[in-house]
Motif scaffolding. Structure first.
Motif, PDB file in Angstrom:
ATOM      1  N   ARG A   1      20.834  53.079  78.493  1.00  0.00           N
ATOM      2  CA  ARG A   1      22.462  52.326  77.284  1.00  0.00           C
ATOM      3  C   ARG A   1      21.747  52.771  75.466  1.00  0.00           C
ATOM      4  O   ARG A   1      21.214  52.320  75.481  1.00  0.00           O
ATOM      5  CB  ARG A   1      22.731  51.372  77.391  1.00  0.00           C
ATOM      6  N   ILE A   2      23.063  53.662  75.206  1.00  0.00           N
ATOM      7  CA  ILE A   2      22.443  53.712  73.147  1.00  0.00           C
ATOM      8  C   ILE A   2      23.292  53.246  72.463  1.00  0.00           C
ATOM      9  O   ILE A   2      24.451  53.830  73.187  1.00  0.00           O
ATOM     10  CB  ILE A   2      21.668  55.430  73.606  1.00  0.00           C
ATOM     11  N   TRP A   3      23.542  53.014  71.737  1.00  0.00           N
ATOM     12  CA  TRP A   3      24.543  52.089  71.008  1.00  0.00           C
ATOM     13  C   TRP A   3      24.112  53.406  69.759  1.00  0.00           C
ATOM     14  O   TRP A   3      23.259  53.053  69.642  1.00  0.00           O
ATOM     15  CB  TRP A   3      24.254  50.833  70.477  1.00  0.00           C
ATOM     16  N   ARG A   4      25.272  53.119  69.292  1.00  0.00           N
ATOM     17  CA  ARG A   4      24.985  54.110  68.156  1.00  0.00           C
ATOM     18  C   ARG A   4      26.108  52.711  66.626  1.00  0.00           C
ATOM     19  O   ARG A   4      27.041  52.540  66.928  1.00  0.00           O
ATOM     20  CB  ARG A   4      25.897  55.385  67.710  1.00  0.00           C
ATOM     21  N   LYS A   5      25.552  52.417  66.019  1.00  0.00           N
ATOM     22  CA  LYS A   5      26.307  51.949  64.117  1.00  0.00           C
ATOM     23  C   LYS A   5      26.494  53.034  63.603  1.00  0.00           C
ATOM     24  O   LYS A   5      25.598  53.431  62.905  1.00  0.00           O
ATOM     25  CB  LYS A   5      25.897  50.470  64.229  1.00  0.00           C
ATOM     26  N   PRO A   6      27.819  53.628  63.249  1.00  0.00           N
ATOM     27  CA  PRO A   6      28.540  54.013  62.030  1.00  0.00           C
ATOM     28  C   PRO A   6      28.265  53.368  61.054  1.00  0.00           C
ATOM     29  O   PRO A   6      28.201  52.192  60.968  1.00  0.00           O
ATOM     30  CB  PRO A   6      29.926  54.680  62.128  1.00  0.00           C
ATOM     31  N   ALA A   7      28.091  54.034  59.260  1.00  0.00           N
ATOM     32  CA  ALA A   7      28.205  53.414  58.320  1.00  0.00           C
ATOM     33  C   ALA A   7      29.064  54.831  57.284  1.00  0.00           C
ATOM     34  O   ALA A   7      29.415  55.841  58.135  1.00  0.00           O
ATOM     35  CB  ALA A   7      26.464  53.304  57.222  1.00  0.00           C
ATOM     36  N   ALA A   8      29.873  53.680  56.573  1.00  0.00           N
ATOM     37  CA  ALA A   8      30.855  54.788  55.771  1.00  0.00           C
ATOM     38  C   ALA A   8      29.810  55.502  55.097  1.00  0.00           C
ATOM     39  O   ALA A   8      28.634  55.870  54.432  1.00  0.00           O
ATOM     40  CB  ALA A   8      30.777  53.296  54.957  1.00  0.00           C
ATOM     41  N   ALA A   9      30.752  56.774  55.421  1.00  0.00           N
ATOM     42  CA  ALA A   9      30.002  57.957  54.612  1.00  0.00           C
ATOM     43  C   ALA A   9      29.621  57.471  52.491  1.00  0.00           C
ATOM     44  O   ALA A   9      30.168  57.259  52.076  1.00  0.00           O
ATOM     45  CB  ALA A   9      31.693  58.640  53.926  1.00  0.00           C
TER      46      ALA A   9
ATOM     47  N   PRO B   1      23.182  55.350  59.281  1.00  0.00           N
ATOM     48  CA  PRO B   1      23.393  54.603  60.516  1.00  0.00           C
ATOM     49  C   PRO B   1      22.446  54.579  61.447  1.00  0.00           C
ATOM     50  O   PRO B   1      21.086  54.216  61.016  1.00  0.00           O
ATOM     51  CB  PRO B   1      24.075  56.066  60.799  1.00  0.00           C
ATOM     52  N   MET B   2      22.534  53.846  62.510  1.00  0.00           N
ATOM     53  CA  MET B   2      21.414  52.943  62.806  1.00  0.00           C
ATOM     54  C   MET B   2      22.160  53.393  64.646  1.00  0.00           C
ATOM     55  O   MET B   2      23.248  53.043  65.014  1.00  0.00           O
ATOM     56  CB  MET B   2      21.880  51.297  63.210  1.00  0.00           C
ATOM     57  N   PHE B   3      20.779  53.323  65.094  1.00  0.00           N
ATOM     58  CA  PHE B   3      21.217  53.201  66.713  1.00  0.00           C
ATOM     59  C   PHE B   3      20.176  52.853  67.455  1.00  0.00           C
ATOM     60  O   PHE B   3      18.806  52.240  67.415  1.00  0.00           O
ATOM     61  CB  PHE B   3      19.953  55.033  66.948  1.00  0.00           C
TER      62      PHE B   3
END
Length: 175
Positions: free
Chosen positions: A120-128, A160-162
Motif C-alpha cells: 500500500r502506497i500513500w501520498r501526502k501532497p504539499a501546497a504548491a 510532498p511525502m510518500f
C-alpha cells in the motif's frame, strides 16, 4: 428480488470481519491491472516514484518466517528529489491526517499461488510552492541566510511525502 439484498446485508452483519474487509482500504488514486506472479528469489520492481528519486523493489524469499521483502531504493545518486519517502510505521498515513491512498499493488507468488504480497502506497501532497518575487534586476533569488533562518524557525515550505507498507496475505505453502 428483495431476498438478495436482505441476504447480503445479513451476511455482512453476521460477519464483522467480512464487513470490515470490504471497507478496509479507500479507493486508490491509481487503478492497475493484475500483476504477473513472481518467482522466488527474483528481484522485481513494484513501482517507481520519480519525484522522490525512489524505486520500490520486492522479492519472494521462499522462507516461512519472512516470505516477502521489499525495499525503497534510490534510483540515481544524481537525482534531486522533489518529495520525501518516509517510514509508514512512523508516519501512520491515513486520510484523516491528510494522506491520500495512492496505490495498491498485489503481487502473487508463482511458487505458492494462494500467497500474495500486498503493498500500500500513500501520498501526502504539499501546497504548491510560490516562486520568490523578482528583484530590481528581474531575477528571483533565494539568499542562504534567509533560508537558514526559515529552517531554524521551522518555516520551510512543506514537500510532498510518500510512504509504503507491505504485508503478506494468504496461507503459506509449507517449507
Amino acid at each position: 428480488m428483495r431476498f438478495v439484498p436482505v441476504l447480503f446485508v445479513s451476511i455482512l452483519c453476521a460477519s464483522p470481519a467480512l464487513a470490515t474487509a470490504a471497507t478496509a482500504d479507500p479507493a486508490p488514486e491509481i487503478q492497475r491491472g493484475p500483476i504477473p506472479a513472481q518467482a522466488v528469489a527474483r528481484l522485481h520492481t513494484l513501482r517507481q516514484i520519480p519525484e522522490a528519486c525512489a524505486r520500490i523493489e520486492g522479492i519472494f524469499t521462499g522462507q516461512a518466517a519472512e516470505p516477502y521483502k521489499f525495499a525503497v531504493v534510490r534510483t540515481s545518486p544524481n537525482c534531486q528529489p522533489r518529495a520525501r519517502f518516509v517510514d509508514a510505521a512512523k508516519a501512520q498515513p491515513s486520510e484523516a491526517s491528510g494522506w491520500k491512498f495512492n496505490d495498491l499493488i498485489r503481487v502473487p507468488s508463482a511458487a505458492c499461488p494462494q500467497q500474495q504480497a500486498v503493498v500500500r502506497i500513500w501520498r501526502k501532497p504539499a501546497a504548491a510552492a510560490v516562486p520568490p518575487t523578482l528583484d530590481a534586476q528581474g531575477k528571483s533569488r533565494l539568499y542562504l541566510q534567509d533560508e537558514k533562518e526559515k529552517a531554524a524557525a521551522n518555516k520551510l515550505a512543506a514537500v510532498p511525502m510518500f510512504a509504503a507498507s507491505m504485508k503478506v496475505e494468504g496461507a503459506s505453502c509449507g517449507g
